[in-house]
Scaffold this motif. Structure first.
Motif, short mmCIF file in Angstrom:
data_model
loop_
_atom_site.label_atom_id
_atom_site.label_comp_id
_atom_site.label_asym_id
_atom_site.label_seq_id
_atom_site.Cartn_x
_atom_site.Cartn_y
_atom_site.Cartn_z
N MET A 236 66.02 59.96 50.12
CA MET A 236 65.01 59.01 49.71
C MET A 236 65.04 57.78 50.61
SD MET A 236 65.33 59.25 45.55
CE MET A 236 64.07 58.01 45.36
N THR A 237 63.91 57.12 50.73
CA THR A 237 63.82 55.99 51.63
C THR A 237 64.73 54.84 51.22
OG1 THR A 237 61.54 56.58 52.14
CG2 THR A 237 62.23 54.36 52.72
N LEU A 238 64.87 54.59 49.92
CA LEU A 238 65.71 53.48 49.48
C LEU A 238 67.18 53.70 49.84
CD1 LEU A 238 64.17 52.57 46.02
CD2 LEU A 238 64.13 51.22 48.12
N SER A 239 67.56 54.93 50.09
CA SER A 239 68.95 55.21 50.47
C SER A 239 69.12 55.37 51.97
CB SER A 239 69.44 56.48 49.76
OG SER A 239 68.66 57.60 50.15
N ALA A 240 68.09 55.03 52.76
CA ALA A 240 68.20 55.09 54.21
C ALA A 240 69.29 54.12 54.67
CB ALA A 240 66.87 54.73 54.86
N PRO A 241 69.94 54.41 55.80
CA PRO A 241 71.03 53.54 56.26
C PRO A 241 70.53 52.16 56.67
CG PRO A 241 70.47 55.16 57.94
CD PRO A 241 69.71 55.55 56.71
N ARG A 242 71.42 51.19 56.59
CA ARG A 242 71.12 49.83 57.04
C ARG A 242 71.64 49.68 58.46
NH1 ARG A 242 72.84 44.52 57.48
NH2 ARG A 242 71.39 42.95 56.65
N LEU A 243 70.79 49.26 59.39
CA LEU A 243 71.18 49.10 60.78
C LEU A 243 71.63 47.67 61.05
CD1 LEU A 243 68.34 50.98 62.72
CD2 LEU A 243 70.54 51.87 61.95
N SER A 244 72.56 47.52 61.97
CA SER A 244 72.93 46.21 62.48
C SER A 244 71.96 45.81 63.59
CB SER A 244 74.35 46.23 63.03
OG SER A 244 74.41 47.05 64.20
N ARG A 245 72.03 44.56 64.00
CA ARG A 245 71.17 44.13 65.10
C ARG A 245 71.46 44.94 66.35
NH1 ARG A 245 71.13 38.22 68.18
NH2 ARG A 245 69.93 38.94 69.97
#
Length: 201
Positions: free
Chosen positions: A1-10
């Motif tokens: 699901m989109t809400l569980s997509a990974p969080r990227l760093s800068r």
């Protein structure tokens, strides 16, 4: 699901270059300035056709002065037929001289459109204005240490460029006008917002 997509760093937020395989390519329209090309591209789920404007690329110049207190940038108003409007822009132009360095193209456009020279040049930002429909990249420079081009050395303007008013506008006023929807030119808005963000960082 989109809400569980990974969080990227800068550091991870970087475009990934590289084209998918092109099976065939043809020019379907030869234009006066640029062409329209149709490619057959091998996508992960099979072949597909993509048409796009094959563009030379461009430079834009944010001419900046601060000798009157607040930072001001030079804008030109030019008639743009596709949008049926005279919009405020920063001086800009095509990369249509083979082998010309980007900064030299920017110098040429500032002189041709605004009758200005600059002692100092700094790259501000590069962007793709419409990557779904054209391959254009616009390179924006900040120009400072400004002076007028002598009258006898000025460029003779034709067509839409023959009637282009110029004006100095406070940087914050440009940002505010852009956010209020008073102006719509993409390179001008992005350049002003980028410079304002850089100066406040």
């Amino acid at each position: 699901m989109t809400l569980s997509a990974p969080r990227l760093s800068r550091a991870e937020l970087v475009d990934l270059p590289g084209a998918w395989q092109v099976r065939s390519s043809e020019v379907v329209h030869h234009g006066a300035v640029w062409d329209v090309r149709r490619d057959e591209v091998e996508l992960p789920d099979g072949p597909a056709h993509r048409e796009y404007v094959q563009h030379t690329g461009a430079v834009a110049v944010l001419a900046l002065r601060e000798d009157r207190g607040e930072p001001e940038i030079l804008l030109v108003r030019q008639y743009r037929h596709p949008i049926a409007a005279q919009d405020w822009e920063v001086p800009a132009g095509l990369l249509d001289v083979p082998g010309e360095p980007l900064v030299e193209a920017a110098r040429r456009e500032l002189a041709e459109e605004a009758d200005l020279r600059a002692e100092d040049w700094q790259e501000l930002i590069s962007f793709t204005p419409s990557p779904g429909g054209l391959d254009e990249v616009i390179h924006v420079f900040v120009a400072t240490g400004l002076s007028d081009v002598p009258q006898d050395q000025r460029h003779h303007r034709e067509g839409e460029e023959s009637q282009m008013p110029t004006a100095w506008v406070g940087l914050q006023d440009v940002v505010d006008a852009a956010l209020a929807g008073q102006v719509h030119n993409g390179p001008m808005m992005l350049a002003a917002l980028a410079l304002a963000a850089r100066r406040s960082a």
